[in-house]
Design a protein around this motif. Structure first.
Motif, short mmCIF file in Angstrom:
data_model
loop_
_atom_site.label_atom_id
_atom_site.label_comp_id
_atom_site.label_asym_id
_atom_site.label_seq_id
_atom_site.Cartn_x
_atom_site.Cartn_y
_atom_site.Cartn_z
N UNK A 280 4.40 17.39 -9.83
CA UNK A 280 3.36 16.17 -11.00
C UNK A 280 2.47 15.42 -10.41
N UNK A 281 3.05 15.17 -9.29
CA UNK A 281 2.03 14.18 -8.15
C UNK A 281 0.80 15.10 -7.67
N UNK A 282 1.47 16.40 -7.30
CA UNK A 282 0.38 16.76 -6.50
C UNK A 282 -1.00 17.03 -7.63
N UNK A 283 -0.37 17.38 -8.75
CA UNK A 283 -1.51 17.29 -10.31
C UNK A 283 -2.52 15.89 -10.44
N UNK A 284 -1.23 14.83 -10.41
CA UNK A 284 -2.11 13.75 -10.38
C UNK A 284 -3.59 13.86 -9.27
#
Length: 410
Positions: free
Chosen positions: A118-122
């Motif tokens: 999720x952090x990578x996508x953000x």
């Protein structure tokens, strides 16, 4: 077109823009800096402009005579300006976040997804927003929708807990907002509206009120600009309601900003000014603590000043609009060609309303040159508005010269 010509052309164009010059300005500089032995052999200014555009497009190599002129006009050493590139100049793809979401999708399909993904996508969605600062819609639309599609498939093809699922839905909503914005800038308005609605559904399911507000506000903004301003008012008011009274100050300021613009387009001056005042009051409550969502990074008092100037222009109050626009343009980043072109268009229109056609023509010349380099439906539409507003001044020599030159362009 050789790859090297294309790289040099991109460098020439970027250097010209960094100095705040349009092609017509540069053509005149070529004349000014040319030694006598070259000056006597130069073609007419319009032909020099075509040559400059050809160089920037990488259509042909720059010969020794024009290398000298480029270097002198831009005040850059010739060997630096025309060095052979060991690496390509940054392309549209290189403005994007590194890596490939397709590879991420393949790696996580069927697996339990953790917070790191999720952090990578953000980070990737924020990279898209930063790319939109310097790239126009028709340049960015394919990467934007490729990223959105991959994020959706990651959500559908992975297992995740409730908390991670909500975070992922919020990220999908953010992808939908920027992809919808890019589609709107590319002139694909139905696709933009559909994408905004997808994002609204995702953000609502995630329970993310400020994001719902941002998406509704984006849809309201498009509706106000290309559809019914009255419907735009309704959507913008929904965006304010979705944000809620406890939303971050910038979220509420942006919602009021959208309301103000919709009222200005509907020619309701009192409500537009009231909404702008509410936007300023909301933003004044921002303590700089950094609690706002990342997608609101651009909402500041400068942005509200731009909207105030635009509202006054739309309401045909040039005595208020012109000083605000001049102030904004005096400190605006010249690398943001689309926004600079749009702001110049508002100033040109305000000056025509102030019965200053000669000054307006000077501003419009720069705006039209900049918009020719920008792959944006927004700038195309504004260019058409500017040209239409000059119709009443066709007999003014400066205006006639501008329109004649623009009509001759391919």
């Amino acid at each position: 077109m050789s790859a090297e010509n294309a790289r040099i052309g991109a460098r020439l164009r970027a250097t010209r823009k960094a100095r705040g010059l349009v092609v017509a300005d540069l053509a005149e500089r070529f004349r000014d800096v040319a030694p006598e032995r070259i000056a006597t052999r130069l073609p007419k200014l319009r032909d020099i402009e075509r040559i400059i555009r050809g160089h920037e497009a990488g259509e042909h190599a720059v010969g020794p005579r024009y290398r000298l002129l480029w270097a002198a006009a831009l005040e850059v050493p010739e060997d630096e300006l025309f060095r052979e590139s060991e690496q390509a100049e940054p392309s549209a793809a290189e403005q994007m976040p590194p890596g490939d979401l397709q590879a991420v999708l393949a790696a996580v399909t069927g697996r339990q997804m953790g917070s790191s993904i999720v952090a990578d996508l953000a980070a990737r969605v924020h990279g898209l927003r930063l790319a939109d600062d310097v790239l126009a819609g028709r340049d960015l639309i394919n990467p934007a929708f490729r990223e959105l599609d991959s994020a959706l498939r990651i959500y559908r093809n992975t297992a995740h807990g409730e908390r991670t699922g909500r975070k992922l839905l919020s990220v999908i909503g953010e992808f939908a907002q920027i992809a919808g914005w890019v589609a709107s800038d590319a002139g694909q308005h139905e696709r933009a509206a559909t994408t905004y609605r997808l994002g609204i559904d995702a953000a609502r399911e995630a329970g993310d009120g400020p994001l719902v507000s941002n998406l509704l506000g984006s849809l309201a903004y498009q509706t106000t600009n290309i559809g019914d301003p009255g419907q735009g008012v309704q959507l913008a008011c929904e965006a304010l309601k979705a944000a809620g009274p406890d939303a971050p100050p910038r979220a509420r300021a942006l919602a009021w900003d959208r309301i103000a613009w919709a009222h200005a387009r509907a020619q309701d001056a009192q409500k537009a000014m009231t909404a702008l005042g509410e936007a300023r009051d909301a933003l004044d409550q921002d303590d700089g603590g950094g609690g706002d969502p990342g997608y609101l990074y651009w909402v500041d008092h400068g942005e509200l000043q731009v909207m105030e100037a635009r509202a006054y222009t739309e309401l045909r109050r040039p005595l208020r609009a012109v000083p605000l626009l001049v102030d904004v343009l005096s400190r605006y980043d010249v690398t943001h060609s689309r926004e600079l072109s749009l702001y110049l268009s508002w100033l040109a229109v305000a000056l025509t309303d102030a019965n200053e056609p000669e000054q307006a023509a000077d501003v419009a010349a720069r705006m039209l040159e900049l918009s020719a380099d920008v792959a944006s439906d927004r700038t195309d539409r504004r260019a058409a508005v500017v040209r239409a507003r000059f119709a009443q001044y066709r007999d003014v020599p400066a205006v006639r010269k501008l329109l004649d030159r623009w009509d001759e362009r391919p």
